[in-house]
Design an enzyme around this catalytic site. Sequence first.
Site, PDB file in Angstrom:
ATOM      1  N   GLU A 136       0.599  -1.052  -0.362  1.00  0.00           N
ATOM      2  CA  GLU A 136       0.082   0.237  -0.038  1.00  0.00           C
ATOM      3  C   GLU A 136       0.817   0.988  -0.124  1.00  0.00           C
ATOM      4  OE1 GLU A 136      -1.419   2.672   1.175  1.00  0.00           O
ATOM      5  OE2 GLU A 136      -1.596   2.519   2.614  1.00  0.00           O
ATOM      6  N   CYS A 165      -2.668   8.992   3.185  1.00  0.00           N
ATOM      7  CA  CYS A 165      -2.086   8.177   2.044  1.00  0.00           C
ATOM      8  C   CYS A 165      -3.582   8.398   1.591  1.00  0.00           C
ATOM      9  CB  CYS A 165      -2.223   6.666   1.998  1.00  0.00           C
ATOM     10  SG  CYS A 165      -3.104   5.305   3.146  1.00  0.00           S
TER      11      CYS A 165
END
Length: 454
Positions: free
Chosen positions: A227, A261
């Site tokens: 990720e 993020c």
Amino acid sequence: MFETINPATGTAGTPIPMLDAAGIEARVALAAHAYRHWRITALDERTALLAAIADAFDTNQAELAEIATREMGKTLKSALAEVQKCVGGLRYYAEHGPEFLQSTETSTATGRVVASWHPMGPVLAIMPWNFPYWQVVRFMAPTIMAGNVGLLKHASITQGVAAAIERMVADAGAPAGLFQNLAIKSDAVAALIDDDRIVAVTLTGSEGAGRNVAQAAGRALKKVVLELGGSDPFIVMPSADIEAAAKVAVTARNQNAGQSCICAKRMIVHADVYQQFMAEFTAGMRAAKVGDPMADDTDVGPLSSAEQRDTVLAQVADAKAQGATLLFGADQPAGAGAFLNPGVLVDIPRDAAILREEIFGPVAMVLKAGSLDEAIALANDIPFGLGSSIWTNDPAEQARFQRDIEAGMVAVNQMLASVPEAPFGGIKNSGHGRELGPWGMHEFMNLKAVLLKD
């Protein structure tokens, strides 16, 4: 030694010793030993342990939150919310984990096939500082439930958090070696990935770190989940509730001082409502209070470090040099600490580098779109594909966005957030694989087929 600096004050914390080669070996050996027993531990014992870990987090939430605030600067109220999110995630897997491990049976021409989930072994997790508890728990909870064991390589600046998580697991009664913190730096990771006792690796971090880990895992033929962040679009169309969208956009850009993020980083606003949105949005960004992260009324604490603040300042300066207009903010307030005032960039040239980078700080980019098609094109014109937030009350537009946005996640008329029930992850340079839900648990399990003849 790991040297931690409080980003709000610039003062040094207590140094934390690093593991030497013998210490690393001892912990990996203990993990391998623990796995041999944990893999056959009854499901009710696994769920009971997860529930006990959740209780430990809940009981110690004030202490845990203060450690995160001191080490990486998030506001105390957001740190408390993060710890509570961990409690919910642990209890989610304690409640639903057994059903995720159910076998399935299918008939064949000659008999039956039973497909069953089995653990694989010790999994290495390389985790970042921005959500130092939740990032770990969303790996740890399904790992423990699956019958695997976990080894954590946490960020250098959140080693106090890492030690606290390890302590919560131990205090809950976990067997020795089930979950261990490896107080090491990044240069020790490649050798760990190459170690035959470690079966898989998961990383949340930068694109560069992801490439390095993927290469090491590829050479070792090991499963990897990545990720790697993104530059999420926040798209506002004329049918949306503009006031609500603008209010949420401020939160979505400024949460965790813009260091998430899945923060909304690029506001893509239809021309018909651009002026209305900008009036509301800029007012909210200007009103956000920057200050002491321990104070209840602070909206934006410091960035994680002076280096991180300077990185954002350099990105903004580069964008201005390429023709973008900084409406306000994106500057340092007076005084000590790694603080940065929220800012807004507009009139950004389509070839500006900043449009294809991740800004890890409270600076928003606002783009104007003349149509639905242009909004989708702008949203997809980046190397990332993590999340997105779309604001429209038109069902046809909602369907188009859900189909055509190149991302792993789409939030409709709400801020994107990770929840235990939904798969979390992205595509393109945002990585591959998924966390959370049954999908996250199954990433590091062996789906074994048993063929039975009637």
